[in-house]
Design an enzyme around this catalytic site. Structure first.
Site, PDB file in Angstrom:
ATOM      1  CG  ASP A  67     -23.608 -31.651  14.331  1.00  0.00           C
ATOM      2  OD1 ASP A  67     -22.824 -32.597  14.455  1.00  0.00           O
ATOM      3  OD2 ASP A  67     -23.336 -30.496  14.724  1.00  0.00           O
TER       4      ASP A  67
HETATM    5  C1  GLC Z   1     -20.102 -29.429  15.241  1.00  0.00           C
HETATM    6  C2  GLC Z   1     -20.030 -30.841  15.780  1.00  0.00           C
HETATM    7  C3  GLC Z   1     -20.802 -31.035  17.051  1.00  0.00           C
HETATM    8  C4  GLC Z   1     -20.788 -29.746  17.846  1.00  0.00           C
HETATM    9  C5  GLC Z   1     -21.599 -28.733  17.065  1.00  0.00           C
HETATM   10  C6  GLC Z   1     -21.702 -27.385  17.788  1.00  0.00           C
HETATM   11  O1  GLC Z   1     -20.196 -29.464  13.847  1.00  0.00           O
HETATM   12  O2  GLC Z   1     -20.347 -31.903  14.911  1.00  0.00           O
HETATM   13  O3  GLC Z   1     -20.199 -32.122  17.754  1.00  0.00           O
HETATM   14  O4  GLC Z   1     -21.350 -29.968  19.125  1.00  0.00           O
HETATM   15  O5  GLC Z   1     -21.070 -28.534  15.769  1.00  0.00           O
HETATM   16  O6  GLC Z   1     -20.436 -26.798  17.892  1.00  0.00           O
END
Ligand code: GLC
Length: 741
Positions: free
Chosen positions: A281
C-alpha cells in the site's frame, strides 16, 4: 480484455475444429497462451539490466514537477505510476516509455472504485443491494469511463471484512460477512476487468479488524479465523482473475503484513496460488520503520521484498536500496527475476505489449452517459434500507397530506465523492427537492426548510423556521447525513451518533408533533437506538452518488419499493462493537434481547441490550413477505455430498416488492465453537401481490467446512440447523446432518 476473450474463443473453435485430425492432444488455448507469455517474459528478462529490473518494481505516485519522473521512465527505472489522471501527463509518460530502451508498457493505476465521472453509490451500498450482478455492471461502467484516460489498473475492489463501524473504511467494502463479501468481490473484479481495467484486491489481510476500530491499528487474528472470515473474499477475487493484490498497512499478530512472509508468500502466493503481482500500500514499505521492524529504509526494502512484496508503491525504497541489497547478498538476483517475471507476466496477460499472445488491449468504447446514469440510479434505488416504517408512513401518497422536507441535504448536489479520483468535471445532478417536486402528484403539497447551514447538519441555519414548516405540514421528511467527509481512510470515530446538531433538530421537530420520516446518508452503520425510537420511519441511503436523489424520490413516492438489506449489523450503541450476527454462542449464551437481571449470568451488558438494533440482512419493503414449506432434500449427506434446501416465499401485501431470501446454517457440535449462524445462500426475488415463489439453494458439505489452527479446511460430521428468512434473525428452521463416511 474483451479481445483476448474473443481470441480465446476463436482458438477454442480452431482446436475443436481440428479435433478430428491427428490425435496428438493440442494444449488448451489458455495453456498455449500461458506458455507463450512465459517464453516472451524469459526472453525479455534476459535482455534487462539490473537497473531496468528494479525499475519494474518501482511504483511511484505522480509528483510535481514530474520531469525527474519522466527521465526515470526513459531510463527504465519506473514500471508503473499511480494518480496520472490528467491526459497531458498521461501523454508525457507514454512518450517517455516509448523513448526507453526496452519500451516496457507501464501500469497506470487509480482509485477509480465507484466513480470516475458519474459517481455510483459507495461500495457498501452496492453490497446493500444483495445483487452482485448490479455491482458487476457498476464496476464495468466505472472502468469503462476510467479506461478512456489511459488508466489500466484500478485499486479495487476493497474486500476487507469488518464488524466494526468505528473504522471509516467499511464504506469501501461489502460488510461483515465472508459469504456475501466473496460474492461481491468476484462480481466487482469481473466488472472492472470487463470494463477494461485490471484489478487490485485489497487490503490483504485483516485490515478491517483494527483493535479499537482505529485505522492502521494492529489486528490479532488466529489462522483459523483468517481463513474462516478474512481470506474468502480474496480467494473469490483471485478466482475471478484479479491481476494484483494490495497488502495492508496493519500488523497481524504483531507482524506487519508488508513484511509478513507467511501471509504474503506461504499463504497468498503458495497456498492460495496467487500468481499475479503483490503490491504494497502507499509508502507501506518505508513505513516498516514506523512499525519498528526495520532500522531504516534500506532494511525495510529488503524485508518487504523478501516477504513477497513485488511492487513498492510510493515508497521509492526499492529504487534506492534493492541494488545495494543485491550487491550485499541480502537479496538474490533470482528473487529479483521472480518478482519481475510476475510483473511482466501480468502486463502480457493484460495485453499491454504489442505482441501479447492473448491479444492486445484496446481501450473500450466510452459508455453512453444515460446508460451509466441508469445503472447508477438502479444501484442507489436497490441499496436503500428501510429499517422501520411504522404506520406505513412511507410511501408518500395523496393521503400523506402536506409534506415538509427539512434539511440542507435536500438541495445539495455533492456526489459524496468521499475518496478516489478527482472527478474531471462535475456531472449535473438533481436535488432531492426538485426530484420530489417532479414526482409528487397534483394536489400533493410540498414545503421545504433548509434548517441546517450545511448538508450534514453541523450547524443550524434556521431551526425555528424548520419547526414552523413542520407545524404547517402533516408529515415531516428530515434529511440527515453522517458528516460528508466522515467516511473512508483515516476517519475512525468513537461516537456513532448523527453528527452536528442533527439530533437537536430531530428533537425540535418531534416536539412539533407530526410523524417523522428520517433519511440518513451514511458510509457506515450508526448507533441510532434513541433516534429510531423518535421517528415513524427510518431509512438508510448510504452515500447514494450522482443519481441518488432521483432514486430517493422514486422510493419516497412509491414508484419503487425499497429492497436493500443490511450488509453490516446496526448496533444499539457504540459500546457493542465489534458486533456481528455470526458471533460464537459462549458458555452463557444470551437468552433474549433483554438482559434483565434474571439473565445476569449470560453474555451481555448490564447497561445495554445484547442484541443489535437492526440485524445483518434486515431491510423492509412497502409490502410484506411470508416464508413457508422449508424442506431439505435429505436428512443427511456424506462429507462429499450436498442437499437442496427449498422454501416458499409469498408476497402477502398489496404492493409489488423484492425480498432477499437468506439461508443460514449453524453447526451444533464441532471441535471448535461455531458461530450462532453463518450465511450460506441468498437470492433476491421480485414478487407481485399474492405471488408465491419457491427458492432453492444447494448446500455442499464443503460449503460447511471451517478451518483449523493451520488454516486447513475441516468438514466435521454432525448436526446442522438451517434458518431461512429475510434477515439473520430468520426463524423458519429445519436441520440435517453430515454423516461420518
Ligand atoms: C491508500 C489506500 C489504498 C489506496 C492507495 C492508493 O493509502 O490505503 O486503498 O488504493 O493508498 O491511493
Amino acid at each position: 480484455m474483451r479481445l483476448r476473450l474473443i481470441l480465446l474463443t476463436l482458438l477454442t473453435c480452431f482446436s475443436s475444429a481440428t479435433a478430428h485430425s491427428t490425435p496428438s492432444p493440442s494444449p488448451s488455448p489458455a495453456r498455449a497462451i500461458a506458455s507463450e507469455i512465459d517464453a516472451k517474459v524469459s526472453a525479455l528478462l534476459a535482455r534487462m539490466t539490473l537497473e531496468e529490473k528494479i525499475g519494474q518494481l518501482n511504483f511511484p505516485s505522480l509528483a510535481f514537477p514530474h520531469d525527474a519522473q519522466l527521465e526515470a521512465v526513459r531510463r527504465g527505472r519506473i514500471g508503473a505510476m499511480l494518480n496520472v489522471v490528467n491526459p497531458d501527463h498521461m501523454r508525457d509518460f507514454q512518450a517517455a516509455m516509448a523513448q526507453s530502451r526496452l519500451k516496457i508498457p507501464m501500469l497506470f493505476a487509480l482509485d477509480a472504485i465507484y466513480a470516475f465521472r458519474i459517481a455510483f453509490p459507495a461500495p457498501i451500498a452496492w453490497a446493500a443491494t444483495w445483487r452482485p450482478e448490479l455491482a458487476q455492471r457498476a464496476a464495468e461502467l466505472v472502468a469503462l469511463e476510467t479506461a478512456q484516460t489511459g488508466i489500466n489498473l484500478t485499486f479495487g475492489p476493497m474486500v476487507d471484512i469488518s464488524r466494526d463501524p468505528r473504522w471509516g473504511r467499511v464504506i469501501e467494502g461489502a460488510g461483515e460477512d465472508p459469504f456475501l463479501a466473496a460474492a461481491f468481490a468476484s462480481a466487482r473484479v469481473t466488472g472492472y476487468r470487463k470494463g477494461g481495467l485490471a484489478t487490485s484486491a485489497k487490503h490483504f489481510v485483516g485490515y478491517g479488524a483494527p483493535e479499537g476500530g482505529r485505522d492502521y491499528n494492529g489486528a490479532q487474528i488466529s489462522a483459523a479465523e483468517l481463513f474462516d472470515r478474512y481470506i474468502p473474499p480474496f480467494q473469490a477475487a483471485i478466482a475471478a482473475g484479479t491481476e494484483t493484490v494490495m497488502a495492508s498497512f496493519n500488523t497481524v499478530n504483531g507482524i506487519p503484513v508488508t513484511a509478513n512472509q507467511w501471509l504474503l508468500s506461504d499463504v497468498l502466493k503458495n497456498r492460495l496460488g496467487f500468481d499475479g503481482i503483490v503490491m504494497s500500500d502507499f509508502a507501506a514499505v518505508t513505513e516498516l520503520v514506523n512499525h519498528g521492524v526495520a532500522a531504516d529504509h534500506a532494511d525495510a526494502a529488503r524485508k518487504a521484498f523478501n516477504a513477497g512484496i513485488d511492487l513498492d508503491m510510493a515508497g521509492q525504497a526499492y529504487d534506492r536500496y534493492l541494488g545495494d541489497a543485491i550487491a550485499g547478498g541480502r537479496v538474490s538476483t533470482a528473487q529479483i527475476d521472480a518478482a519481475v517475471r510476475r510483473v511482466l507476466t501480468v502486463k502480457y496477460r493484460m495485453g499491454l505489449f504489442a505482441d501479447s499472445p492473448g491479444g492486445v488491449r484496446k481501450i473500450p468504447a466510452r459508455p453512453k452517459e444515460e446508460a451509466v446514469r441508469k445503472a447508477a440510479r438502479e444501484v442507489a434505488r436497490e441499496s436503500f434500507v428501510l429499517l422501520k416504517n411504522s404506520g406505513a408512513t412511507l410511501p408518500i401518497t395523496p393521503k400523506s397530506g402536506t409534506v415538509a422536507l427539512i434539511g440542507a441535504a435536500a438541495i445539495a448536489t455533492n456526489d459524496h465523492s468521499w475518496y478516489g479520483p478527482a472527478l474531471l468535471e462535475k456531472p449535473k445532478t438533481e436535488t432531492l427537492l426538485d426530484a420530489l417536486k417532479a414526482r409528487m402528484g397534483r394536489g400533493q403539497s410540498l414545503l421545504f426548510a433548509e434548517g441546517f447551514a450545511d448538508p450534514c447538519g453541523l450547524a443550524f441555519k434556521d431551526k425555528a423556521g424548520a419547526v414552523a414548516t413542520a407545524k404547517a405540514a402533516d408529515l415531516v421528511v428530515l434529511m440527515a447525513a453522517e458528516d460528508c467527509v466522515a467516511s473512508g481512510e483515516g476517519v475512525s470515530r468513537t461516537d456513532l451518533g448523527l453528527s452536528g446538531v442533527q439530533e437537536e433538530m430531530l428533537d425540535a421537530l418531534v416536539a412539533a408533533g407530526k410523524p417523522i420520516v428520517l433519511i440518513v446518508d451514511t458510509g457506515r452503520p450508526l448507533a441510532l437506538a434513541d433516534v429510531s425510537a423518535k421517528v415513524a420511519t427510518l431509512m438508510v441511503t448510504w452515500h447514494p452518488g450522482t443519481e441518488g436523489r432521483a432514486a430517493l424520490a422514486e422510493i419516497l413516492t412509491g414508484q419503487y419499493a425499497p429492497s436493500g438489506k443490511l450488509p453490516m449489523t446496526f448496533p444499539r450503541s457504540v459500546g457493542q462493537v465489534p458486533i456481528s450476527y455470526s458471533d460464537l454462542p459462549t458458555s452463557r449464551p444470551m437468552t433474549g434481547d433483554d438482559h434483565s437481571f434474571g439473565d445476569r449470568y449470560t453474555t451481555g451488558y448490564i447497561d445495554e441490550r445484547p442484541t443489535p438494533l437492526y440485524p445483518f440482512g434486515h431491510g423492509l419493503s412497502y409490502t410484506t413477505f411470508e416464508y413457508s414449506h422449508l424442506e431439505i432434500s435429505a436428512p443427511r449427506m456424506g462429507r462429499g455430498g450436498k442437499v437442496e434446501v427449498r422454501v416458499d416465499v409469498t408476497n402477502t401485501g398489496m404492493r409489488s416488492g423484492q425480498e432477499v431470501v437468506q439461508l443460514y446454517t449453524r453447526q451444533l457440535v464441532a471441535a471448535r465453537s461455531r458461530p450462532l449462524r453463518e450465511l450460506k445462500g441468498f437470492e433476491k426475488v421480485a414478487l407481485k401481490p399474492g405471488q408465491r415463489r419457491t427458492v432453492r439453494f444447494v448446500l455442499n458439505a464443503a460449503d460447511l467446512a471451517y478451518h483449523d489452527d493451520d488454516g486447513k479446511p475441516v468438514i466435521e460430521p454432525g448436526k446442522f440447523d438451517v434458518f431461512v428468512g429475510g434477515s439473520a434473525a430468520a426463524d423458519l428452521e429445519s436441520s440435517f446432518e453430515i454423516a461420518a463416511d
